[in-house]
Design a protein around this motif. Structure first.
Motif, PDB file in Angstrom:
ATOM      1  N   HIS A 154       1.034  -1.156   0.024  1.00 33.99           N
ATOM      2  CA  HIS A 154       0.044   0.094  -0.061  1.00 33.99           C
ATOM      3  C   HIS A 154       0.857   1.269  -0.170  1.00 33.99           C
ATOM      4  CE1 HIS A 154      -3.694  -2.282   0.777  1.00 33.99           C
ATOM      5  NE2 HIS A 154      -2.758  -3.188   1.492  1.00 33.99           N
ATOM      6  N   PRO A 155       0.876   2.027  -1.125  1.00 30.72           N
ATOM      7  CA  PRO A 155       1.735   3.249  -1.158  1.00 30.72           C
ATOM      8  C   PRO A 155       1.299   4.162  -0.027  1.00 30.72           C
ATOM      9  CG  PRO A 155       1.050   2.726  -3.357  1.00 30.72           C
ATOM     10  CD  PRO A 155       0.272   1.686  -2.357  1.00 30.72           C
ATOM     11  N   SER A 156       2.474   4.838   0.467  1.00 31.73           N
ATOM     12  CA  SER A 156       2.113   5.631   1.624  1.00 31.73           C
ATOM     13  C   SER A 156       1.108   6.721   1.272  1.00 31.73           C
ATOM     14  CB  SER A 156       3.306   6.206   2.334  1.00 31.73           C
ATOM     15  OG  SER A 156       4.271   5.438   2.672  1.00 31.73           O
ATOM     16  N   CYS A 157       1.101   7.186   0.132  1.00 33.70           N
ATOM     17  CA  CYS A 157       0.140   8.467  -0.394  1.00 33.70           C
ATOM     18  C   CYS A 157      -1.231   7.735  -0.538  1.00 33.70           C
ATOM     19  CB  CYS A 157       0.873   9.121  -1.234  1.00 33.70           C
ATOM     20  SG  CYS A 157       2.271  10.008  -0.884  1.00 33.70           S
ATOM     21  N   ALA A 158      -1.385   6.534  -0.700  1.00 31.34           N
ATOM     22  CA  ALA A 158      -2.679   5.817  -1.066  1.00 31.34           C
ATOM     23  C   ALA A 158      -3.109   4.759   0.232  1.00 31.34           C
ATOM     24  CB  ALA A 158      -2.961   5.238  -2.212  1.00 31.34           C
ATOM     25  N   ASN A 159      -2.610   4.964   1.164  1.00 28.82           N
ATOM     26  CA  ASN A 159      -2.620   4.119   2.535  1.00 28.82           C
ATOM     27  C   ASN A 159      -3.782   4.770   3.434  1.00 28.82           C
ATOM     28  OD1 ASN A 159      -1.988   2.278   4.608  1.00 28.82           O
ATOM     29  ND2 ASN A 159       0.403   2.267   3.784  1.00 28.82           N
ATOM     30  N   ASP A 160      -5.008   3.906   3.265  1.00 28.48           N
ATOM     31  CA  ASP A 160      -5.982   4.352   4.510  1.00 28.48           C
ATOM     32  C   ASP A 160      -5.458   3.901   5.828  1.00 28.48           C
ATOM     33  OD1 ASP A 160      -8.798   4.689   5.148  1.00 28.48           O
ATOM     34  OD2 ASP A 160      -8.621   2.689   5.754  1.00 28.48           O
ATOM     35  N   PHE A 161      -4.699   2.952   6.092  1.00 29.85           N
ATOM     36  CA  PHE A 161      -4.345   2.418   7.347  1.00 29.85           C
ATOM     37  C   PHE A 161      -3.388   3.147   8.042  1.00 29.85           C
ATOM     38  CE2 PHE A 161      -1.242   0.177  10.135  1.00 29.85           C
ATOM     39  CZ  PHE A 161      -1.973  -0.169  11.067  1.00 29.85           C
ATOM     40  N   ILE A 162      -2.304   3.905   7.354  1.00 30.37           N
ATOM     41  CA  ILE A 162      -1.485   4.889   8.113  1.00 30.37           C
ATOM     42  C   ILE A 162      -2.144   6.527   8.336  1.00 30.37           C
ATOM     43  CG2 ILE A 162       0.499   3.674   7.740  1.00 30.37           C
ATOM     44  CD1 ILE A 162       1.385   5.672   5.667  1.00 30.37           C
ATOM     45  N   LEU A 163      -3.059   6.647   7.174  1.00 25.82           N
ATOM     46  CA  LEU A 163      -3.386   8.158   7.064  1.00 25.82           C
ATOM     47  C   LEU A 163      -4.753   8.339   7.616  1.00 25.82           C
ATOM     48  CD1 LEU A 163      -2.604   9.003   3.234  1.00 25.82           C
ATOM     49  CD2 LEU A 163      -1.013   9.050   5.357  1.00 25.82           C
ATOM     50  N   ASN A 164      -5.681   7.489   7.703  1.00 25.11           N
ATOM     51  CA  ASN A 164      -6.629   7.430   8.050  1.00 25.11           C
ATOM     52  C   ASN A 164      -6.922   6.861   9.634  1.00 25.11           C
ATOM     53  OD1 ASN A 164      -7.747   9.284   6.340  1.00 25.11           O
ATOM     54  ND2 ASN A 164      -8.435   7.461   5.190  1.00 25.11           N
ATOM     55  N   LYS A 165      -6.798   5.472   9.535  1.00 25.03           N
ATOM     56  CA  LYS A 165      -6.860   4.727  10.891  1.00 25.03           C
ATOM     57  C   LYS A 165      -5.964   5.084  12.052  1.00 25.03           C
ATOM     58  CE  LYS A 165     -10.213   1.791   8.938  1.00 25.03           C
ATOM     59  NZ  LYS A 165     -10.174   2.543   7.729  1.00 25.03           N
ATOM     60  N   VAL A 166      -4.750   5.249  11.526  1.00 29.71           N
ATOM     61  CA  VAL A 166      -3.651   5.667  12.685  1.00 29.71           C
ATOM     62  C   VAL A 166      -3.696   7.144  12.866  1.00 29.71           C
ATOM     63  CG1 VAL A 166      -1.300   5.653  13.272  1.00 29.71           C
ATOM     64  CG2 VAL A 166      -2.195   3.680  12.001  1.00 29.71           C
ATOM     65  N   VAL A 167      -3.466   7.894  11.915  1.00 29.44           N
ATOM     66  CA  VAL A 167      -3.117   9.454  12.107  1.00 29.44           C
ATOM     67  C   VAL A 167      -4.702  10.010  12.684  1.00 29.44           C
ATOM     68  CG1 VAL A 167      -2.456  11.746  11.409  1.00 29.44           C
ATOM     69  CG2 VAL A 167      -1.080   9.695  10.835  1.00 29.44           C
ATOM     70  N   ARG A 168      -5.507   9.925  12.020  1.00 30.48           N
ATOM     71  CA  ARG A 168      -6.839  10.501  12.308  1.00 30.48           C
ATOM     72  C   ARG A 168      -7.599   9.941  13.377  1.00 30.48           C
ATOM     73  NH1 ARG A 168      -6.562  11.563   5.877  1.00 30.48           N
ATOM     74  NH2 ARG A 168      -5.469  13.812   5.742  1.00 30.48           N
TER      75      ARG A 168
END
Length: 758
Positions: free
Chosen positions: A273-287
């Motif tokens: 999963h590219p970092s710039c299209a990674n729902d896990f790290i961008l949405n699930k983790v950070v937000r």
């Protein structure tokens, strides 16, 4: 006569008004300044920022919404990310990307008015000093506002006007010594890197009396970015343990305690999963997990177009757009796929309008909070004038940081500090270089109208300045990286004629830089050959290393009696270095990463992201014998340390009380390092790797000669946590040990062991 006086008075008033108008510039990209704009609700300061932003969004057409988050090459550099405003609403355009990792990326304003350039981040990590990091943030953000107030551009182009968004610090972990961008990082430890970011962000985002932050700060590069080869199309297998133990841990501290506005997502992919299209790290983790719903995520340059290739192979530009914005990225940089396809993606229901609007919200709410759409007079930072740039105050902060950003690794025969007035030969390629002292991303310009950076003092020049009453000679001997040995004979003549030799070796941006990993971790070219010839003269030699990533000098350690790790010295760093060399100061740092032996790269694949896989990575998991250890560093003075504690409490952790006495004959700084480790029973039962030890706190202390200080260090229960196989932090029942160290040779750590129960 009265008529003439009246006419003259009117002319004077007109001239005053013209002068006032000329000097009182509207800061670049500032909105709500025209009468037309003030008729719209988004400029109504009686409303909340959220209400004003919602009003603005409600006014926009779909095309206008896209224009706010998609760069247009007609406006300027797409990597610097010029986005449209909304002309009919008098919303000005904006350029997003100003690098702030080491300096405010800018064109020099005038002679001696160039952005303050700090030592490279690796050196700043070596300071182990939260105050230094905070002050660095203050300086960079203050200079950003000064340039913004003057409508001044970056050095990348005269239309690239500086705004109030800054990208830095970069806090990826220094995972592999070959990584080409190690010079941009503060170190290999998540706790150290997280606190470096936290305090630098606090410095950049100080608020005025109306709550406007001085700068809007973005972290880089989120996350697990530490390989340049095939970047953008690479993917690495990362366990949940390694994610939360290493690759996310520093960002967690930075986001939850530092509160930046967002981050630039990295080129690489994690688990496909590219970092710039990674729902896990961008949405699930950070937000969600870290509770940062307004975190604004921008791509790295060209990351959206990378979706068209491996590892995901988007079938079209439209789907590359949809996958990035749909999985948590809010702003495209470097390519114009969103500009080309996002409207169509919405009209064909591949992307929802709600998703586009949410990206606008996450980006522009911070601009409202920073006062970009408030009356100029209500934003105190709009009064910052250009005279703060490279000011006496800023240079003093830069200098003090530089004193702490150098590590004394070895001083076996007490050659240092040097006595002034001697005949000194400075030899080696790093002794005579100007630009070679800079880290990657050191800023756009360091010297006014001088691409050769002659305003940056070389090591030889700094040594000559401080060697009062003496003679200083210099020669390169060899190049940084070539087969030529033609200069060795002349350099050796200087060596043989000198009382003291300073041998300055290392690497520059021709060896390590963005887009290029190092094939070897040894000294390139003829440098080691030259070093052996210098050492063979039996002259007293001070070996100074200048580099970003670690240098394996296996065969030079034993014959070199004095070794100094200077990292990248930046714009002024050679002068603090010289001050340390001659003993005018005694404020050395500690190693922010492990220096491995040369053979390490044959034992460890660069594409292995498993931190514990033999022989292990960083001091936390490396089972071999390092050349130099994380946290290592000597001083000109000596210290005695005694520590005790008042017992572990169930809810509040433990308070450590240390008594530190300067037993030497110089004032000096020391860094108390606190590590956590666990017993064999816990290790045997765990279903995941456990670090050999883990930094959980540190404190830098200045102690006068003969004086002593009491240092109190509080550890919360979090300090006893381990990250399990699911990425969850837990405290295991059993034996836990807290160790206090100073990183000096022959030291016996102070240990306290606790039995923890469920």
């Amino acid at each position: 006569m009265k008529i003439i006086i009246l006419i003259l008075s009117i002319l004077i008033i007109v001239l005053i008004n013209i002068t006032t108008t000329t000097n009182a510039l509207t800061p670049t990209y500032h909105g709500c300044v025209t009468e037309k704009a003030k008729t719209f609700k988004y400029c109504d300061t009686s409303l909340s920022y959220e209400e004003r932003l919602e009003s603005l969004i409600s006014e926009l057409t779909l095309e206008e919404k896209v224009n706010l988050i998609a760069p247009d090459s007609a406006l300027g550099s797409t990597c610097n990310d010029h986005t449209h405003g909304v002309e009919r609403l008098d919303v000005p355009p904006y350029m997003w990307l100003v690098e702030t990792n080491t300096a405010a990326a800018s064109k020099c304003y005038a002679e001696n008015v160039c952005a303050t350039t700090f030592n490279g981040p690796i050196g700043l990590g070596a300071t182990f000093n939260r105050t230094v990091w905070f002050q660095k943030g203050q300086v960079i953000s203050t200079e950003i506002r000064a340039f913004n107030n003057k409508n001044w551009p970056r050095g990348t182009g005269d239309k690239d006007f500086i705004g109030i968004t800054g990208y830095g610090p970069n806090i990826n972990i220094a995972r592999d010594p070959r990584f080409g961008r190690t010079s941009e990082l503060p170190g290999e430890d998540p706790y150290l890197s997280g606190h470096y970011a936290k305090h630098m962000v606090h410095g950049t985002m100080e608020t005025d009396k109306n709550g406007h932050p001085r700068m809007l700060t973005y972290l880089k590069h989120f996350t697990a970015y530490s390989t340049e080869t095939n970047r953008g199309h690479d993917t690495y297998n990362i366990s949940m343990h390694d994610f939360f133990d290493t690759y996310l841990a520093q960002y967690k501290i930075a986001f939850t305690e530092g509160k930046p506005v967002g981050a630039m997502c990295s080129y690489n992919a994690e688990n496909g999963h590219p970092s710039c299209a990674n729902d896990f790290i961008l949405n699930k983790v950070v937000r969600e997990m870290w509770k940062q719903p307004d975190a604004h995520i921008t791509t790295d340059c060209g990351a959206v177009s990378n979706m068209l290739g491996a590892p995901v192979h988007a079938p079209s530009n439209l789907y590359a757009t949809a996958w990035t914005i749909g999985n948590g990225t809010d702003l495209e940089m470097g390519t114009t796929l969103w500009n080309q396809t996002l409207v169509e993606a919405v009209k064909t229901n591949v992307v929802s309008v709600k998703t586009v609007e949410e990206s606008i919200r996450r980006g522009y709410i911070h601009h409202f909070r920073a006062g970009r759409f408030d009356p100029i007079e209500s934003v105190e930072w709009s009064n910052i004038d250009i005279d703060v740039v490279n000011s006496t105050e800023h240079r003093a902060i830069q200098y003090d940081a530089g004193l702490q950003a150098v590590v004394l690794l070895k001083n076996e025969e007490k050659l240092l500090p040097l006595e002034k007035g001697k005949k000194i030969a400075v030899v080696g390629p790093m002794g005579i270089t100007h630009s070679g002292l800079l880290s990657d991303y050191a800023g756009d310009q360091q010297c006014y109208n001088d691409p050769n950076n002659n305003c940056i003092p070389t090591i030889a020049q700094a040594i000559e300045e401080y060697n009062v009453g003496g003679t200083t000679m210099s020669a390169s001997g060899v190049d940084v990286n070539s087969t030529s040995t033609s200069g060795i004979a002349d350099a050796l003549k200087l060596v043989n004629d000198a009382d003291i030799v300073i041998l300055a070796l290392g690497i520059d941006k021709t060896i390590e830089h963005e887009g290029h990993d190092r094939p070897s971790i040894g000294l390139p070219g003829q440098q080691e050959n030259f070093a052996n010839q210098v050492l063979a003269t039996k002259k007293p030699v001070v070996l100074i290393l200048n580099n970003g990533g670690p240098l394996a000098i296996d065969d030079l350690i034993e014959p070199s009696k004095t070794i100094v790790e200077a990292f990248n010295l930046g714009g002024l760093g050679s002068k603090p270095l010289a001050s340390l060399i001659f003993g005018d100061a005694n404020k050395w740092g500690k190693m922010p990463y492990t220096t491995y032996p040369k053979n390490y790269i044959n034992e460890q694949s660069m594409t292995n992201y498993d931190m514990a896989k033999a022989p292990g990575r960083t001091y936390r998991y490396y089972t071999g014998t390092p050349l130099f250890k994380f946290g290592q560093g000597e001083s000109y003075t000596t210290f005695d340390m005694e520590c005790k504690h008042d017992g572990l409490t169930k809810d509040n952790g433990v308070t450590l009380k240390c008594h530190l006495k300067n037993t030497g004959d110089m004032d000096g700084d020391e860094v108390i390092q606190v590590y956590h480790t666990v017993g064999e029973e816990i290790r045997s039962k765990a279903n995941h790797p456990i670090a050999i030890k883990q930094l959980v706190e540190f404190e830098r202390v200045s102690v006068a000669k003969g004086a002593d200080v009491d240092v109190e260090i509080s550890l919360t229960n979090d300090s006893f946590e381990l990250v399990n196989e699911h990425g969850v932090s837990v405290i295991y029942p059993g034996e836990h040990t807290i160790m206090l160290e100073r990183g000096v040779e022959g030291e016996t750590p102070v240990k306290f062991t606790f039995e923890l129960s469920n």
